[in-house]
Design an enzyme around this catalytic site. Structure first.
Site, PDB file in Angstrom:
ATOM      1  N   SER A   1      -9.864  24.245  -5.089  1.00 48.16           N
ATOM      2  CA  SER A   1      -9.109  23.404  -4.157  1.00 48.16           C
ATOM      3  C   SER A   1      -7.599  23.348  -4.407  1.00 48.16           C
ATOM      4  CB  SER A   1      -9.668  21.976  -4.155  1.00 48.16           C
ATOM      5  OG  SER A   1      -9.533  21.379  -5.421  1.00 48.16           O
TER       6      SER A   1
ATOM      7  N   LYS B   1      -8.683  12.312  -3.478  1.00 49.02           N
ATOM      8  CA  LYS B   1      -7.389  12.958  -3.687  1.00 49.02           C
ATOM      9  C   LYS B   1      -6.281  12.233  -2.931  1.00 49.02           C
ATOM     10  CE  LYS B   1      -9.209  17.447  -4.921  1.00 49.02           C
ATOM     11  NZ  LYS B   1      -9.106  18.908  -4.804  1.00 49.02           N
TER      12      LYS B   1
END
Length: 342
Positions: A237, A282
């Site tokens: 990611s 996140k």
């Protein structure tokens, strides 16, 4: 005295039970907002530009294996914590297969970031494919128990293969469901030969295959050396943010314009940005760290949800964070080039 003795025995019995319970593993993982890591310290391009007013950051998700019931209880009480079953996290992979997969994902992410950023900057590079990395094996696949996640397929029926589409096309054009295919693979540095039966994909589909997820394993030769430090960070990611930091150092421009910029998203070698897991964690992490702008993968299909969930998390949390959805590295660069100085 008898009453005191009885109480002591009961107390020790309860403590004994609690200790025993503490050693019973639970099939769960805890997910929480992780860290934001300054990419200037993690990316070093030969003769690269690092004089900037702001910074690029990657974001992480903290994953904790709930080794006992007390960890699980903590997860139920701790803020911003998501509890997932172990099967959701790593399916039926062994610890070794799961670690191998995470390592490949990060290595592949780094290489894709280098290729995409060098291509976008017009820098010279050369790619050489090693073979097909077995990224996943479907439950119904006849390869289950024969192949392992982490195997690298180098030959199919004696024919060398190195590209994903080349591998898929060979099987679809030369095989039928029920046929077998002879594979030469590399596993833990040793060459092995395996035979796997071809299967159909669903009753309404004419597609056939091995029932595995194939990815390209490749190495690159660069005109300018690049060092990427990821330490204990796994998965794919960070691809987009690695790409932006590499590109910035290559073209010698302060793309940050004085802003603190973080983001997430996978990247392929053509610069396409893909969906990731843990987007809400996140976003929360970025907000808590005072990030100004946060890049997320753009939702391009009904199955995609990163953009939607990121915007929803900002609204729910009341975060002062600008969410910028992008589908490609080029889109992210264009946004930054049009950004006004802070």
């Amino acid at each position: 005295m008898k009453r005191i003795s009885k109480r002591i025995k009961i107390t020790f019995f309860i403590l004994f039970i609690l200790i025993i319970v503490g050693f019973i593993p639970t099939p769960y993982y805890l997910y929480q907002p992780g860290t934001t890591e300054d990419l200037t310290a993690m990316v070093n391009v030969e003769d690269g530009y690092i004089d900037e007013k702001g910074n690029f950051y990657l974001t992480t998700v903290l994953s904790i294996e709930a080794g006992n019931i007390y960890y699980l209880a903590y997860g139920l009480l701790a803020p911003h914590t998501e509890i997932k079953k172990a099967t959701e996290v790593r399916s039926d992979l062994t610890n070794q297969e799961y670690d191998t997969l995470l390592s490949f994902m990060m290595r592949d992410s780094k290489q894709n970031a280098i290729v995409s950023s060098f291509s976008e900057a017009g820098e010279d590079l050369h790619m050489e494919n090693n073979g097909i990395f077995v990224y996943g094996i479907a439950e119904q696949s006849k390869a289950k128990g024969i192949l392992k996640v982490g195997d690298i397929i180098t030959e199919v029926d004696g024919t060398k293969v190195s590209e994903r589409n080349e591998f898929i096309n060979y099987i679809e054009q030369n095989k039928e469901a029920g046929d077998t295919v002879s594979l030469k693979i590399t596993r833990n540095g040793k060459i092995r030969e395996k035979t796997v039966e071809i299967i159909p994909f669903g009753e309404e589909s004419n597609r056939i295959g091995l029932g595995i997820t194939p990815e390209e394993d490749f190495i690159i030769d660069l005109a300018r050396q690049v060092e990427l430090k990821s330490e204990d960070i796994g998965g794919p990611s960070a691809g987009l943010m690695f790409s932006l930091e590499i590109y910035k150092q290559l073209v010698a421009k302060d793309l940050t314009k004085g802003y603190e910029i973080a983001g997430t998203g996978t990247i392929d070698h053509k610069g396409n940005v893909g969906q990731i897991g843990g987007i809400r964690h996140k976003v929360t992490s970025a907000s808590l760290q005072g990030i100004d702008i946060f890049f997320v993968p753009k939702d391009l299909s009904e199955l995609d949800s990163n953009e939607k969930n990121a915007l929803d998390e900002v609204e729910k949390g009341g975060y002062d964070l600008e969410i910028v959805p992008v589908a490609t590295l080029a889109e992210a660069i264009k946004y930054l080039e049009n950004l006004k100085e802070k």
